[in-house]
Design a protein around this motif. Structure first.
Motif, PDB file in Angstrom:
ATOM      1  N   VAL A   1     -28.306   9.094 -19.186  1.00 15.24           N
ATOM      2  CA  VAL A   1     -27.685   7.932 -18.176  1.00 15.24           C
ATOM      3  C   VAL A   1     -28.309   6.232 -17.781  1.00 15.24           C
ATOM      4  O   VAL A   1     -29.905   5.742 -17.733  1.00 15.24           O
ATOM      5  CB  VAL A   1     -28.009   8.777 -16.016  1.00 15.24           C
ATOM      6  CG1 VAL A   1     -27.554   7.488 -15.439  1.00 15.24           C
ATOM      7  CG2 VAL A   1     -28.020   9.508 -16.156  1.00 15.24           C
ATOM      8  N   LEU A   2     -26.972   5.671 -17.707  1.00 15.20           N
ATOM      9  CA  LEU A   2     -27.531   4.215 -17.885  1.00 15.20           C
ATOM     10  C   LEU A   2     -26.480   3.233 -16.342  1.00 15.20           C
ATOM     11  O   LEU A   2     -25.822   4.000 -15.717  1.00 15.20           O
ATOM     12  CB  LEU A   2     -27.228   3.204 -18.718  1.00 15.20           C
ATOM     13  CG  LEU A   2     -27.578   3.483 -19.891  1.00 15.20           C
ATOM     14  CD1 LEU A   2     -26.783   2.731 -20.767  1.00 15.20           C
ATOM     15  CD2 LEU A   2     -29.089   3.743 -19.860  1.00 15.20           C
ATOM     16  N   CYS A   3     -27.017   2.181 -15.847  1.00 10.28           N
ATOM     17  CA  CYS A   3     -26.212   1.936 -15.208  1.00 10.28           C
ATOM     18  C   CYS A   3     -24.851   0.494 -15.417  1.00 10.28           C
ATOM     19  O   CYS A   3     -24.875   0.893 -16.839  1.00 10.28           O
ATOM     20  CB  CYS A   3     -27.122   0.220 -14.587  1.00 10.28           C
ATOM     21  SG  CYS A   3     -28.490   1.268 -12.387  1.00 10.28           S
ATOM     22  N   LYS A   4     -23.938   1.245 -15.277  1.00 11.25           N
ATOM     23  CA  LYS A   4     -22.141   0.525 -15.056  1.00 11.25           C
ATOM     24  C   LYS A   4     -22.880  -0.801 -15.761  1.00 11.25           C
ATOM     25  O   LYS A   4     -22.097  -1.494 -16.827  1.00 11.25           O
ATOM     26  CB  LYS A   4     -21.729   0.428 -14.120  1.00 11.25           C
ATOM     27  CG  LYS A   4     -20.272  -0.407 -14.315  1.00 11.25           C
ATOM     28  CD  LYS A   4     -18.888   0.357 -12.655  1.00 11.25           C
ATOM     29  CE  LYS A   4     -18.097  -0.334 -13.718  1.00 11.25           C
ATOM     30  NZ  LYS A   4     -16.565  -0.006 -12.354  1.00 11.25           N
ATOM     31  N   GLN A   5     -23.297  -1.822 -15.779  1.00 12.34           N
ATOM     32  CA  GLN A   5     -23.736  -3.565 -15.342  1.00 12.34           C
ATOM     33  C   GLN A   5     -24.383  -3.807 -17.001  1.00 12.34           C
ATOM     34  O   GLN A   5     -23.676  -4.242 -18.106  1.00 12.34           O
ATOM     35  CB  GLN A   5     -24.604  -3.919 -14.236  1.00 12.34           C
ATOM     36  CG  GLN A   5     -23.993  -4.397 -13.030  1.00 12.34           C
ATOM     37  CD  GLN A   5     -24.438  -5.131 -11.697  1.00 12.34           C
ATOM     38  OE1 GLN A   5     -25.325  -5.759 -12.342  1.00 12.34           O
ATOM     39  NE2 GLN A   5     -24.148  -5.123 -11.247  1.00 12.34           N
ATOM     40  N   SER A   6     -25.600  -2.254 -17.530  1.00 14.36           N
ATOM     41  CA  SER A   6     -26.054  -2.515 -18.522  1.00 14.36           C
ATOM     42  C   SER A   6     -24.598  -2.251 -19.403  1.00 14.36           C
ATOM     43  O   SER A   6     -24.836  -2.541 -20.402  1.00 14.36           O
ATOM     44  CB  SER A   6     -26.912  -1.477 -18.765  1.00 14.36           C
ATOM     45  OG  SER A   6     -27.814  -2.124 -17.430  1.00 14.36           O
ATOM     46  N   ILE A   7     -24.385  -1.174 -19.441  1.00 10.55           N
ATOM     47  CA  ILE A   7     -23.094  -0.454 -19.824  1.00 10.55           C
ATOM     48  C   ILE A   7     -21.954  -1.780 -20.219  1.00 10.55           C
ATOM     49  O   ILE A   7     -20.927  -1.786 -21.480  1.00 10.55           O
ATOM     50  CB  ILE A   7     -22.671   0.829 -19.610  1.00 10.55           C
ATOM     51  CG1 ILE A   7     -23.253   2.283 -19.665  1.00 10.55           C
ATOM     52  CG2 ILE A   7     -20.766   0.832 -20.061  1.00 10.55           C
ATOM     53  CD1 ILE A   7     -22.682   3.460 -19.051  1.00 10.55           C
ATOM     54  N   MET A   8     -21.869  -2.793 -19.534  1.00 12.65           N
ATOM     55  CA  MET A   8     -20.538  -3.285 -19.550  1.00 12.65           C
ATOM     56  C   MET A   8     -21.497  -5.006 -20.574  1.00 12.65           C
ATOM     57  O   MET A   8     -20.642  -4.733 -21.589  1.00 12.65           O
ATOM     58  CB  MET A   8     -20.061  -4.188 -18.509  1.00 12.65           C
ATOM     59  CG  MET A   8     -19.356  -3.100 -17.368  1.00 12.65           C
ATOM     60  SD  MET A   8     -17.993  -2.785 -18.138  1.00 12.65           S
ATOM     61  CE  MET A   8     -18.049  -1.082 -18.447  1.00 12.65           C
ATOM     62  N   LYS A   9     -22.911  -4.850 -20.428  1.00 12.27           N
ATOM     63  CA  LYS A   9     -22.965  -5.560 -21.069  1.00 12.27           C
ATOM     64  C   LYS A   9     -23.481  -5.781 -22.936  1.00 12.27           C
ATOM     65  O   LYS A   9     -23.357  -5.670 -23.961  1.00 12.27           O
ATOM     66  CB  LYS A   9     -24.650  -5.696 -20.557  1.00 12.27           C
ATOM     67  CG  LYS A   9     -24.831  -6.914 -19.986  1.00 12.27           C
ATOM     68  CD  LYS A   9     -25.884  -7.357 -19.002  1.00 12.27           C
ATOM     69  CE  LYS A   9     -26.140  -8.318 -18.030  1.00 12.27           C
ATOM     70  NZ  LYS A   9     -26.903  -8.055 -17.462  1.00 12.27           N
ATOM     71  N   LEU A  10     -23.887  -3.943 -22.651  1.00 20.82           N
ATOM     72  CA  LEU A  10     -24.200  -3.615 -24.548  1.00 20.82           C
ATOM     73  C   LEU A  10     -22.278  -3.223 -24.961  1.00 20.82           C
ATOM     74  O   LEU A  10     -22.508  -3.275 -25.859  1.00 20.82           O
ATOM     75  CB  LEU A  10     -24.805  -1.603 -24.158  1.00 20.82           C
ATOM     76  CG  LEU A  10     -25.930  -2.069 -23.456  1.00 20.82           C
ATOM     77  CD1 LEU A  10     -26.741  -0.374 -22.995  1.00 20.82           C
ATOM     78  CD2 LEU A  10     -26.920  -2.361 -24.624  1.00 20.82           C
ATOM     79  N   SER A  11     -21.311  -3.062 -24.269  1.00 26.40           N
ATOM     80  CA  SER A  11     -20.415  -2.731 -25.043  1.00 26.40           C
ATOM     81  C   SER A  11     -19.652  -3.786 -24.884  1.00 26.40           C
ATOM     82  O   SER A  11     -17.964  -4.140 -25.133  1.00 26.40           O
ATOM     83  CB  SER A  11     -18.938  -1.837 -24.523  1.00 26.40           C
ATOM     84  OG  SER A  11     -18.832  -1.893 -22.767  1.00 26.40           O
ATOM     85  N   LYS A  12     -19.995  -5.250 -24.782  1.00 30.14           N
ATOM     86  CA  LYS A  12     -19.427  -6.673 -24.376  1.00 30.14           C
ATOM     87  C   LYS A  12     -18.533  -6.496 -23.373  1.00 30.14           C
ATOM     88  O   LYS A  12     -17.090  -6.922 -23.875  1.00 30.14           O
ATOM     89  CB  LYS A  12     -18.473  -6.641 -26.043  1.00 30.14           C
ATOM     90  CG  LYS A  12     -19.963  -7.218 -26.825  1.00 30.14           C
ATOM     91  CD  LYS A  12     -20.839  -7.605 -26.128  1.00 30.14           C
ATOM     92  CE  LYS A  12     -22.326  -8.588 -27.414  1.00 30.14           C
ATOM     93  NZ  LYS A  12     -23.275  -8.807 -26.602  1.00 30.14           N
ATOM     94  N   GLY A  13     -18.139  -6.241 -22.184  1.00 29.86           N
ATOM     95  CA  GLY A  13     -16.989  -6.477 -21.091  1.00 29.86           C
ATOM     96  C   GLY A  13     -16.169  -4.932 -21.649  1.00 29.86           C
ATOM     97  O   GLY A  13     -15.601  -4.992 -21.143  1.00 29.86           O
ATOM     98  N   SER A  14     -16.564  -3.683 -22.325  1.00 30.79           N
ATOM     99  CA  SER A  14     -15.763  -2.844 -22.660  1.00 30.79           C
ATOM    100  C   SER A  14     -15.079  -3.041 -23.490  1.00 30.79           C
ATOM    101  O   SER A  14     -14.182  -2.138 -23.719  1.00 30.79           O
ATOM    102  CB  SER A  14     -14.498  -1.847 -21.166  1.00 30.79           C
ATOM    103  OG  SER A  14     -13.940  -2.967 -21.107  1.00 30.79           O
ATOM    104  N   SER A  15     -15.057  -3.626 -24.648  1.00 26.82           N
ATOM    105  CA  SER A  15     -14.676  -4.099 -25.610  1.00 26.82           C
ATOM    106  C   SER A  15     -14.974  -3.526 -27.118  1.00 26.82           C
ATOM    107  O   SER A  15     -13.616  -3.505 -27.346  1.00 26.82           O
ATOM    108  CB  SER A  15     -14.604  -5.653 -25.759  1.00 26.82           C
ATOM    109  OG  SER A  15     -15.828  -6.302 -26.135  1.00 26.82           O
ATOM    110  N   ARG A  16     -15.826  -3.009 -26.880  1.00 26.72           N
ATOM    111  CA  ARG A  16     -16.287  -2.161 -28.479  1.00 26.72           C
ATOM    112  C   ARG A  16     -17.519  -1.201 -27.837  1.00 26.72           C
ATOM    113  O   ARG A  16     -18.547  -0.835 -26.479  1.00 26.72           O
ATOM    114  CB  ARG A  16     -16.927  -2.934 -29.370  1.00 26.72           C
ATOM    115  CG  ARG A  16     -18.132  -3.842 -28.750  1.00 26.72           C
ATOM    116  CD  ARG A  16     -18.466  -4.877 -30.343  1.00 26.72           C
ATOM    117  NE  ARG A  16     -20.149  -4.894 -29.177  1.00 26.72           N
ATOM    118  CZ  ARG A  16     -20.939  -4.692 -29.538  1.00 26.72           C
ATOM    119  NH1 ARG A  16     -21.357  -3.719 -29.976  1.00 26.72           N
ATOM    120  NH2 ARG A  16     -22.615  -5.712 -29.018  1.00 26.72           N
ATOM    121  N   ALA A  17     -16.758  -0.165 -29.137  1.00 31.00           N
ATOM    122  CA  ALA A  17     -18.278   0.920 -28.468  1.00 31.00           C
ATOM    123  C   ALA A  17     -19.803   0.380 -29.112  1.00 31.00           C
ATOM    124  O   ALA A  17     -19.970  -0.445 -28.826  1.00 31.00           O
ATOM    125  CB  ALA A  17     -18.239   1.680 -29.883  1.00 31.00           C
TER     126      ALA A  17
END
Length: 388
Positions: A352-368
């Motif tokens: 489990v991660l927070c949404k903002q961390s996921i957005m940063k890791l996925s470069k704005g949900s553009s990649r896996a």
């Protein structure tokens, strides 16, 4: 502990000031009395000479008085005593300011819904059994809907008043009416009420009444609470010498106090209310968090930053576990606490991660992206919001 020490220091400082004030008053009075006595003696001498109007006689007496007053030096004595008092007085406000800072610095101008505030205050009064105050507030504020809880808390306080004089009938009536739900909540309140009543009968020393009460009211609990039932029945044998009964702990008055607390908790739970009123919880939590908020406000003022403009506190406010009413998620990557804008998200690998961390890791949900805690890869679209 720190609050207690600060209060003790403030009290000690006040006691020192009060002691110095009394000593200063006593010294001043002693000096004034001494000066007054010398003046009165001089007047007596002037009136006792053969020619009191003679300038020579007056001058000699007044000169003598002058020398005596110079020797006493009342001004120096008064100044010394007052100086010591002023020194202690000047320290006291500084200590008060240090121990009790201006709490208005931590104030934030928040728009309140006054209808909700009135309802919270009225509910607090009913919670505390202050029904006249609650009714007065409701009538003057025009908040009739706030009276919805009045009847529940009135019944509770009537039960508690009866319990304080060892009358369990109102409590038993309430338990009997709501037995099914109370049992579902895992409470054995009815047994404990009958147990207290049975103990009072044992104390009166009537074996026949005790046996009759056990058959009528306790036999029902024999199968579900065998151990407690056996203890109570054994006590009948010890009537007249209960002080040496192997279960003498049953006869301590503290059981009444504990049951009153348990009954209050169960009653509040039954009507879906907290044990403490929301207002009292908010005030106590505010007092506990106030030192941190004051320190933050002072630091921000020193840096010329606007305290009122903050949307989120930059530092955590530590409160005790008694103020934690729901689960809290802190993102293991960003260390930010989950919120409506930044909710916890479940990855396919079940981390489990927070949404903002996921957005940063996925470069704005553009990649896996790769999970920080395992080799699994995921995309923002595969993550699902969690609700605590």
């Amino acid at each position: 502990m720190n609050d207690k020490m600060e209060l003790t220091a403030a009290k000690d400082a006040f006691d020192r000031v009060a002691k110095k004030q009394k000593l200063s008053f006593s010294n001043c009075r002693e000096v004034i009395d001494q000066v007054s006595q010398e003046i009165e003696q001089a007047l007596v001498k002037i009136q006792s000479v053969e020619d009191p109007m003679s300038p020579a006689n007056q001058k000699s007496i007044l000169t003598e008085l002058k020398h005596k007053l110079i020797a006493i030096n009342p001004l120096k004595l008064l100044e010394g005593s007052q100086k010591e008092l002023n020194l202690n007085l000047s320290k006291f406000p500084k200590l008060l300011e240090k121990s009790f800072p201006d709490i208005s610095k931590a104030y934030r101008d928040v728009d309140f819904d006054f209808h909700i505030v009135n309802q919270i205050i009225a509910s607090h009064f009913y919670h505390q059994g202050l029904f006249d105050l609650g009714d007065c507030l409701i009538n003057e504020a025009g908040e009739p809907e706030a009276a919805a809880q009045r009847s529940h808390f009135l019944e509770l306080h009537q039960i508690l008043e009866a319990m304080r004089i060892k009358n369990i009938e109102p409590a038993l009536k309430w338990v009997s009416t709501n037995r099914e739900k109370i049992v579902q909540n895992g409470s054995n309140l009815e047994l404990k009420l009958h147990q207290l009543q049975f103990v009072e009968i044992l104390k009166r020393g009537n074996r026949a009444d005790a046996l009759n009460y056990a058959k009528t009211h306790l036999a029902f609990f024999a199968s579900s609470h065998l151990k407690e039932f056996q203890k109570l029945i054994v006590c009948i044998i010890w009537i007249g010498k209960l002080e040496i009964c192997p279960h003498s702990e049953l006869f301590t008055p503290i059981h009444w106090e504990k049951l009153i607390e348990e009954l209050t908790r169960d009653f509040c739970n039954f009507i879906c209310q907290s044990l403490q009123s929301p207002l009292s919880v908010a005030i106590v939590a505010g007092i506990e968090g106030l030192p941190t908020l004051l320190k933050l406000a002072n630091v921000m003022a020193a840096k010329k930053q606007e305290w009122q403009a903050l949307k989120q506190l930059p530092v955590p406010v530590e409160l005790g576990k008694e103020f934690q009413f729901h689960s809290i998620f802190v993102c293991p990557v960003s260390r930010d606490q989950g919120s409506e804008e930044n909710p916890p998200m479940l990855l396919p690998c079940l981390h489990v991660l927070c949404k903002q961390s996921i957005m940063k890791l996925s470069k704005g949900s553009s990649r896996a992206f790769k999970c920080p805690y395992c080799p699994a890869e995921a995309s923002a679209m595969q993550c699902r919001q969690l609700y605590f």
